[in-house]
Design an enzyme around this catalytic site. Structure first.
Site, PDB file in Angstrom:
ATOM      1  N   ALA A  74      38.960  92.191 -56.561  1.00 31.17           N
ATOM      2  CA  ALA A  74      40.417  92.178 -56.696  1.00 31.17           C
ATOM      3  C   ALA A  74      40.880  90.764 -57.011  1.00 31.17           C
ATOM      4  CB  ALA A  74      41.067  92.678 -55.407  1.00 31.17           C
ATOM      5  N   GLY A  78      36.818  95.629 -54.818  1.00 33.22           N
ATOM      6  CA  GLY A  78      37.558  96.717 -55.448  1.00 33.22           C
ATOM      7  C   GLY A  78      36.847  97.320 -56.632  1.00 33.22           C
ATOM      8  N   GLU A 121      34.126  91.535 -48.692  1.00 31.87           N
ATOM      9  CA  GLU A 121      35.435  91.238 -48.105  1.00 31.87           C
ATOM     10  C   GLU A 121      35.381  90.485 -46.783  1.00 31.87           C
ATOM     11  OE1 GLU A 121      36.270  94.691 -50.889  1.00 31.87           O
ATOM     12  OE2 GLU A 121      34.619  94.006 -49.621  1.00 31.87           O
TER      13      GLU A 121
END
Length: 258
Positions: A66, A112, A135
């Site tokens: 992302a 993502g 993440e």
């Protein structure tokens, strides 16, 4: 369809959606997610489209995550809404499309990007593909369905390892763990996806949509997948495709599905 961050093309019954932000390694920002939603929604409504291939532009990345700069200063409420809205308009949306989606994973599929690939109905990877959910190295967790779909695909233990170490796995490891169906050289990636899509489009789109619904039901909370299968099986008997398919079989000819 014209977009700023994606390219949509169609050849006969197969559509290609290419995420086109090569200077950002095709990272998903808000605009790209919205454009993907619009493209998938339009293609799913287009009766001439019977299969969709999603990939990233260039040879380096499918989607390398992302766009972190967009949410680095978000509050709890903003972060919650980011996850909720993204899942609704793209990740859950793709998983539940009537039209089958094949992810052609070329290069990096991180964060993502891997979550988008996992939302597709199945995945093919190039030999240079690397996949991971990094993440936790940013102090956050996957928020677009990654904690759920990864465990469903590779098992709880492997998902825990991948997420907690924030590490990447190779295409060969992804195939061994069941995350991707095939691994091929990069120049063979799209041709194989198109070959598989070609096999799909010869079958009943109505039946395929019902099968997607039934399979997904097994992974939906408080839903009995067997009951959904029984329901969808019964409903199939009232379709033109069922009449054509069974008639063609008895007449020893190939079916011509509408």
């Amino acid at each position: 369809m014209n977009f700023d961050n994606i390219i949509v093309t169609q050849q006969e019954n197969i559509a290609n959606v290419t995420i086109n932000r090569p200077t950002k390694l095709n990272a998903l920002n808000k605009k790209t997610i919205e454009e993907l939603h619009m493209a998938f929604s339009a293609l799913d409504a287009n009766v001439s489209v019977k299969a969709i291939i999603v990939t990233g532009s260039g040879e380096k990345a499918f989607v390398a995550g992302a766009d972190i700069s967009e949410f680095a200063s978000f509050t709890i409420e903003e972060g919650t809404e980011l996850s909720r809205h993204g899942q609704k308009i793209l990740f859950d949306f793709v998983q539940n499309l009537k039209t089958p989606v094949i992810a052609a994973v070329n290069g990096f599929a991180l964060g993502g990007g891997l979550e988008l690939a996992m939302a597709a109905h199945f995945r093919i990877a190039s030999t240079n593909a690397k996949m991971g959910l990094p993440e936790v190295s940013l102090g956050v967790i996957p928020g677009y369905g990654g904690t759920q779909r990864l465990a469903q695909l590779v098992g709880k233990g492997k998902a825990m390892e991948m997420i907690m170490t924030a590490g990447m796995i190779t295409a060969a490891e992804a195939k061994e763990w069941g995350l991707v169906n095939y691994v091929v050289e990069q120049e063979e990636l799209l041709p194989l996806c198109e070959k598989l899509a070609g096999k799909i489009v010869r079958n009943s789109s109505v039946a395929i949509a019902a099968a997607i619904k039934a399979i997904n039901a097994n992974y939906t909370n408080c839903v009995n997948g067997f009951s959904v299968e029984t329901e969808q099986f019964g409903l199939s008997f009232d379709t033109a495709d069922f009449k054509e398919g069974t008639t063609a079989f008895l007449e020893k000819r190939k079916p011509q599905f509408e």
